[in-house]
Design an enzyme around this catalytic site. Sequence first.
Site, mmCIF file in Angstrom:
data_model
loop_
_atom_site.group_PDB
_atom_site.id
_atom_site.type_symbol
_atom_site.label_atom_id
_atom_site.label_comp_id
_atom_site.label_asym_id
_atom_site.label_seq_id
_atom_site.Cartn_x
_atom_site.Cartn_y
_atom_site.Cartn_z
ATOM 1 N N CYS A 40 0.831 -1.201 0.000
ATOM 2 C CA CYS A 40 0.000 0.000 0.000
ATOM 3 C C CYS A 40 0.868 1.254 0.000
ATOM 4 O O CYS A 40 1.957 1.270 0.583
ATOM 5 C CB CYS A 40 -0.910 -0.009 1.221
ATOM 6 N N SER A 42 0.455 3.911 1.627
ATOM 7 C CA SER A 42 0.621 4.504 2.951
ATOM 8 C C SER A 42 1.959 4.116 3.578
ATOM 9 O O SER A 42 2.579 4.912 4.287
ATOM 10 C CB SER A 42 -0.527 4.085 3.869
ATOM 11 N N HIS A 45 4.703 6.245 2.078
ATOM 12 C CA HIS A 45 4.768 7.604 2.632
ATOM 13 C C HIS A 45 5.787 7.688 3.774
ATOM 14 O O HIS A 45 6.422 8.721 3.974
ATOM 15 C CB HIS A 45 3.397 8.045 3.137
ATOM 16 N N HIS A 61 0.437 -2.884 6.944
ATOM 17 C CA HIS A 61 -0.796 -2.722 7.717
ATOM 18 C C HIS A 61 -2.006 -3.345 7.034
ATOM 19 O O HIS A 61 -3.129 -3.190 7.506
ATOM 20 C CB HIS A 61 -1.070 -1.223 7.928
ATOM 21 N N CYS A 166 -7.200 -3.001 4.221
ATOM 22 C CA CYS A 166 -6.959 -1.584 3.954
ATOM 23 C C CYS A 166 -7.590 -1.195 2.633
ATOM 24 O O CYS A 166 -8.660 -0.624 2.593
ATOM 25 C CB CYS A 166 -5.467 -1.243 3.956
#
Length: 365
Positions: A40, A42, A45, A61, A166
């Site tokens: 992902c 995220s 980031h 996650h 997610c």
Amino acid sequence: MQATAAVLYEVKKPVVVEEVEVLEPRAHEVLVRWAANGVCHSDLHVITGDYPHPLPVILGHEAAGVVERVGPGVESVKPGDHVCSSYIPSCGTCWYCISGQPTMCALRDKPRWFMLDGTPRFAKHGRGIHHFLQVSGYATRSVLLEESVIPIRKDAPLDLACLVSCGVLAGAGPVFNRAKVPPGASVAVFGCGGVGLNTIQAARMVGAGKIVAVDVNPQKLAWAEEFGATHAVDASKEDPVARVQAISGRGGVDFAFEVVGTQKTIEQALASTHRGGMCVVVGVSPAGTRLSIDPALFLQQRVLTGSSFGGGHQRTDVPLLIDLFMDGKYQLKELVTRRLPLAELNHAFDLMLRGEVKRSVVVYE
């Protein structure tokens, strides 16, 4: 005990795949052996520094696996249960949870890089390693809060079920829960990656009339049409706001979903709605992002809102989406472009950045 994990030691550097120590679960904690974790943006980031986080850290996650053991006081799961991770825990007792907003749970106010007692369950040479969102799915084993695991049916393939933890719920949930898109409504989705494809798929499921996919990548636009988009707008070649407004036939869509997380795309998504329309921000923005919006848009009763982990009830929404998949009513297999071992995680991030995958999945078994 030991686990193989991808550890980030420095921002803007590759993760290091190595053996780490996993400590025993304490009271109200669960040890899970992960089977798979989706790749992902995220997590990226954190690697790029757009989302500051204490280091070193084990990212991941969007995970699914099997409970190996539980600490004292755990009641909702037992060894052998199949679970998905919940990167937003739900305690069930705080004001947010009892008022019907479990994705806003008060446990979010605790430091998410440690367990609730303020210590980690990972170590290397005696030095603690931070968790990510109290999940750390890029490890073969991890210790989580009981509130961070969601029991799921055992016949669901874990390398697909992990996606619901997610990308699937984050994308589909805003359609069902936050916007509550009615049949026949017009929808625009800005960003057609692994999350946006689920927004499009959910809009199709509820019977949206026009579903406009907006992206700068022609391949992603082609994928969007496979998942239910009725129109495609290449934002690299034309003004997406003007084009969406023209397609809608009403000067804008009823609902716009922003799934990128940049100032430009959020402002474009809001501007693409008509008077009284709604824009839902789903994308994760780099720290420090700010918007510049003409307040006249709000005097025209446009709504700008957001969604966190689907904006519903994660402990029931995750199993529900898995049930829909198992009944042949939701596409999960089609979301996975690549399966890779943990050793190739850095390559998986490169594939994502180049727009070559809908979703990659790191598999451990």
